[in-house]
Design a protein around this motif. Structure first.
Motif, PDB file in Angstrom:
ATOM      1  N   TRP A 193       0.846  -1.325  -0.043  1.00 47.42           N
ATOM      2  CA  TRP A 193       0.019  -0.007   0.059  1.00 47.42           C
ATOM      3  C   TRP A 193       0.967   1.201  -0.218  1.00 47.42           C
ATOM      4  O   TRP A 193       2.009   1.392   0.523  1.00 47.42           O
ATOM      5  N   VAL A 194       0.453   2.126  -0.787  1.00 50.97           N
ATOM      6  CA  VAL A 194       1.089   3.516  -0.666  1.00 50.97           C
ATOM      7  C   VAL A 194       0.139   4.543  -0.335  1.00 50.97           C
ATOM      8  O   VAL A 194      -1.053   4.745  -0.661  1.00 50.97           O
ATOM      9  N   ARG A 195       0.525   5.589   0.305  1.00 52.46           N
ATOM     10  CA  ARG A 195      -0.224   6.787   0.718  1.00 52.46           C
ATOM     11  C   ARG A 195       0.799   8.063   0.775  1.00 52.46           C
ATOM     12  O   ARG A 195       1.830   8.027   1.258  1.00 52.46           O
ATOM     13  N   TRP A 240      -4.935  16.163   1.838  1.00 57.47           N
ATOM     14  CA  TRP A 240      -5.518  15.670   0.645  1.00 57.47           C
ATOM     15  C   TRP A 240      -4.678  14.323   0.599  1.00 57.47           C
ATOM     16  O   TRP A 240      -3.494  14.185   0.886  1.00 57.47           O
ATOM     17  N   ARG A 241      -5.533  13.219   0.481  1.00 56.06           N
ATOM     18  CA  ARG A 241      -4.828  11.947   0.740  1.00 56.06           C
ATOM     19  C   ARG A 241      -5.024  11.075  -0.531  1.00 56.06           C
ATOM     20  O   ARG A 241      -6.307  11.068  -1.107  1.00 56.06           O
ATOM     21  N   VAL A 242      -4.085  10.429  -1.057  1.00 57.69           N
ATOM     22  CA  VAL A 242      -3.895   9.501  -2.216  1.00 57.69           C
ATOM     23  C   VAL A 242      -3.745   7.976  -1.419  1.00 57.69           C
ATOM     24  O   VAL A 242      -2.394   8.121  -0.822  1.00 57.69           O
ATOM     25  N   ARG A 243      -4.453   7.124  -1.527  1.00 63.66           N
ATOM     26  CA  ARG A 243      -4.097   5.601  -1.016  1.00 63.66           C
ATOM     27  C   ARG A 243      -4.153   4.796  -2.245  1.00 63.66           C
ATOM     28  O   ARG A 243      -5.495   4.978  -2.841  1.00 63.66           O
ATOM     29  N   ALA A 244      -3.469   3.693  -2.561  1.00 66.36           N
ATOM     30  CA  ALA A 244      -3.530   2.684  -3.264  1.00 66.36           C
ATOM     31  C   ALA A 244      -3.156   1.549  -2.608  1.00 66.36           C
ATOM     32  O   ALA A 244      -2.044   1.614  -2.053  1.00 66.36           O
TER      33      ALA A 244
END
Length: 398
Positions: A332-334, A382-386
């Motif tokens: 996971w990437v955040r 602002w959050r980007v999570r994959a």
């Protein structure tokens, strides 16, 4: 109800058949003699009826066969005409070739049974070899044309089925080709955006700062960053063009970026983001950084790269944190950045970056989230999570 018009070729066959039969009749050439109706004109009635049925052989094949059968039976009570018999064989053939599928299957069996019944009947009646000759003639007139029509129809249906399969195969191939083109164009768009957007965003922001601030030191620093990013962006563009060209003659394309290059990416982005008041932090919590499939590493790298580019364009001053972690079966990437209005120069965005990240994650059957959230201190971020699967399926995709 309007009857279908006879085919021109059938009309021509009917006319020629009737003309030939009329010619034989005029010379007194009959198939036999001493019949029930021995008048000369009686032979013309079955001939005319059979010629009419030949005209309908293609448009009304079953009707032509039924009426033609009555005509050939009636011809046996006259002196007979050879052309009437020949036209009947064509009517039988056409009934199988052009008739309904059920009739086409039934007629060969029916004519075969009639041939056997006529042969047996005459054998019992006459009890000599002439009965066998009658059976052979009956088979030649009815059964053989029917079987010939069945063979021709089967070949036509097989050819039509093969043609349809070829068309379907060509259609499927064209659909696959179109899908492959669309997928390749999407991949090229993602790569082009991810490789160049970061450089161009830094150039746009620093050029705006150099134009708006009348400070030689700041201008010199901005021009230095602009030059570094333009040179790097030009190099990446050349590599991408070398990949896209069929035979460019350039050196082999560079290997796909991996997570091992995140330190360099974050450091370069930190230099670009310094005038905007952004501080970049990389937090890699993975215990075993090795052993990830290449598609997963590339997707994670591009997600971090695009997230940092978006932060450089839009984020308010503050900390931008990149966090990597790995759970059993998933990486996971955040990336979190300050959310709000930012002072100073900005770069326009098109939304293509979020679309590209979402597509990359979808290709790996992962989970992607992007949006504004509130942290533990009540600040808006602002959050980007994959979340990217790293199981057997990903290894097979490599």
């Amino acid at each position: 109800m309007t009857l279908p018009r006879p085919h021109r070729f059938d009309l021509l066959m009917a006319f020629l058949g009737f003309a030939c039969g009329l010619l034989l009749w005029s010379f007194g050439l009959y198939t036999t003699g001493d019949r029930v109706f021995d008048q000369r004109w009686a032979t013309l009635i079955p001939l005319a009826v059979m010629a009419s049925m030949v005209a309908l052989r293609r448009t009304m094949p079953l009707t032509a066969l039924n009426v033609g059968t009555l005509a050939i039976v009636g011809d046996q009570f006259t002196n007979g005409n050879l052309v009437t018999v020949l036209m009947f064989t064509d009517v039988v053939y056409a009934a199988v070739v052009y008739g309904q599928p059920a009739s086409a299957r039934r007629i060969p069996y029916t004519t075969g049974l009639i041939t056997v019944a006529v042969t047996v009947g005459f054998l019992v009646w006459w009890q000599n070899a002439v009965a066998l000759l009658i059976g052979v003639i009956t088979g030649m007139v009815s059964f053989m044309p029917a079987m010939t029509g069945a063979v021709v129809r089967n070949h036509r249906e097989a050819a039509e089925a093969a043609r349809l399969r070829a068309e379907q195969t060509a259609l499927l191939a064209e659909m696959d080709r179109a899908q492959a083109v669309v997928a390749e164009r999407a991949r090229m768009a993602r790569e082009l955006h991810d490789m160049v957007a970061n450089r161009l965003s830094a150039i746009a922001i620093h050029s705006t700062a150099a134009l708006s601030l009348d400070e030689p030191a700041t201008t010199r620093q901005a021009l230095t960053v602009i030059r570094e990013n333009s040179v790097a962006g030009l190099s990446e563009m050349r590599r991408l063009i070398g990949i896209l060209r069929d035979s460019s003659g350039d050196a082999e394309p560079a290997a796909s970026p991996t997570l091992a290059g995140l330190d360099a990416l974050v450091n370069q982005s930190a230099v670009n983001a310094e005038p905007s008041g952004l501080v970049l932090v990389l937090d890699d919590t993975r215990k075993d950084p090795a052993g990830l499939p290449a598609p997963v590493e590339l997707a994670a790298y591009r997600i971090v790269q695009e997230s940092l580019t978006n932060a450089l364009k839009h984020a308010a001053p503050g900390e931008v944190r990149v966090t990597l972690g790995q759970d059993p079966g998933a990486l996971w990437v955040r990336v979190t950045s300050p959310y709000g209005e930012r002072p100073g120069p900005t770069a326009p965005g098109s939304g293509a970056g979020l679309v590209g990240m979402r597509e990359r994650v979808a290709l790996l059957d992962g989970v992607f989230e992007a949006g504004a959230v509130t942290d533990g201190e009540g600040r808006k971020r602002w959050r980007v999570r994959a979340e990217l699967p790293v199981g057997a399926n990903d290894e097979e995709r490599t």
